[in-house]
Structure formats: structure tokens, C-alpha cells
Design a protein around this motif. Structure first.
Motif, PDB file in Angstrom:
ATOM      1  N   MET A  41      -2.554   2.281  -2.784  1.00 62.44           N
ATOM      2  CA  MET A  41      -3.566   3.231  -3.256  1.00 62.44           C
ATOM      3  C   MET A  41      -4.928   2.942  -2.638  1.00 62.44           C
ATOM      4  O   MET A  41      -5.688   3.861  -2.357  1.00 62.44           O
ATOM      5  CB  MET A  41      -3.661   3.184  -4.787  1.00 62.44           C
ATOM      6  CG  MET A  41      -2.452   3.722  -5.503  1.00 62.44           C
ATOM      7  SD  MET A  41      -2.352   5.511  -5.468  1.00 62.44           S
ATOM      8  CE  MET A  41      -3.660   5.924  -6.605  1.00 62.44           C
ATOM      9  N   THR A  42      -5.232   1.678  -2.413  1.00 61.55           N
ATOM     10  CA  THR A  42      -6.537   1.311  -1.849  1.00 61.55           C
ATOM     11  C   THR A  42      -6.706   1.768  -0.407  1.00 61.55           C
ATOM     12  O   THR A  42      -7.814   1.807   0.103  1.00 61.55           O
ATOM     13  CB  THR A  42      -6.746  -0.214  -1.917  1.00 61.55           C
ATOM     14  OG1 THR A  42      -5.652  -0.846  -1.240  1.00 61.55           O
ATOM     15  CG2 THR A  42      -6.828  -0.700  -3.362  1.00 61.55           C
ATOM     16  N   GLU A  43      -5.589   2.116   0.256  1.00 62.66           N
ATOM     17  CA  GLU A  43      -5.643   2.572   1.644  1.00 62.66           C
ATOM     18  C   GLU A  43      -5.288   4.050   1.790  1.00 62.66           C
ATOM     19  O   GLU A  43      -5.180   4.556   2.909  1.00 62.66           O
ATOM     20  CB  GLU A  43      -4.693   1.725   2.498  1.00 62.66           C
ATOM     21  CG  GLU A  43      -5.073   0.265   2.543  1.00 62.66           C
ATOM     22  CD  GLU A  43      -4.039  -0.584   3.254  1.00 62.66           C
ATOM     23  OE1 GLU A  43      -3.280  -0.039   4.084  1.00 62.66           O
ATOM     24  OE2 GLU A  43      -3.988  -1.793   2.972  1.00 62.66           O
TER      25      GLU A  43
END
Length: 93
Positions: free
Chosen positions: A9-11
Motif C-alpha cells: 500500500m505504501t508504494e
């Protein structure tokens, strides 16, 4: 066999009101094909990738909808069996 390419999710990339995988099916498939059959086997991917176009197989995409804060699975009808959806949920946590 499900063949996946996942993104934390962070990418994830913003696309409208969603977070999604930044690479497209064709881009990922061609990168895999360039690896060759031996490297694909080592990565746990089917070596038949090198001899098929990505359009030959059913595809889907998991996106995170910011509003109403939920995941959505877009999938070819061949992937919409309950056991396949359960496996996708498991793989994508």
C-alpha cells in the motif's frame, strides 16, 4: 495457478479515487518473459509465460477505493469462482 504481481500500500499509485498497482499487465508480463523459462521457474512462476501473450489468460486487478475505504477486485469472469476469490484475498492479505 494464480500468477500475481503485488504492491505494498505504501508504494501504490493514486488513480482517481483509488490506490492501485503502478504497473500494467502488459508491462509486468513482458518483464517476466524477458527473464526466460529458467529464471521464471526459480521465482516460482510458470515457464509457459515465455511462450504466451498476456491476453491469453484471465486477468484482474485489486484496487483500494479511498472512499468508502475498501478493496475492490476487478476480475475476468473466469476468476470469479469463490475458491479463486478466496485465494486472491489470501495472497493480497
Amino acid at each position: 495457478m494464480l500468477v500475481t504481481d503485488r504492491t505494498p500500500m505504501t508504494e501504490a499509485e493514486i488513480f482517481g479515487d483509488c490506490l492501485t498497482h503502478p504497473r500494467g499487465h502488459h508491462e509486468v508480463w513482458e518483464a517476466w518473459r524477458k527473464l526466460g523459462a529458467t529464471a521464471l521457474r526459480r521465482r516460482g512462476l510458470p515457464p509457459t509465460i515465455v511462450s504466451h501473450e498476456y491476453e491469453a489468460f484471465p486477468r484482474g486487478r485489486v484496487v483500494y477505493m479511498l472512499e468508502p475505504a475498501l478493496f475492490t477486485l476487478y476480475a475476468d469472469r473466469h476468476l470469479q469462482r469463490s475458491e479463486t476469490v478466496a485465494e486472491i484475498v489470501r495472497l493480497f492479505a
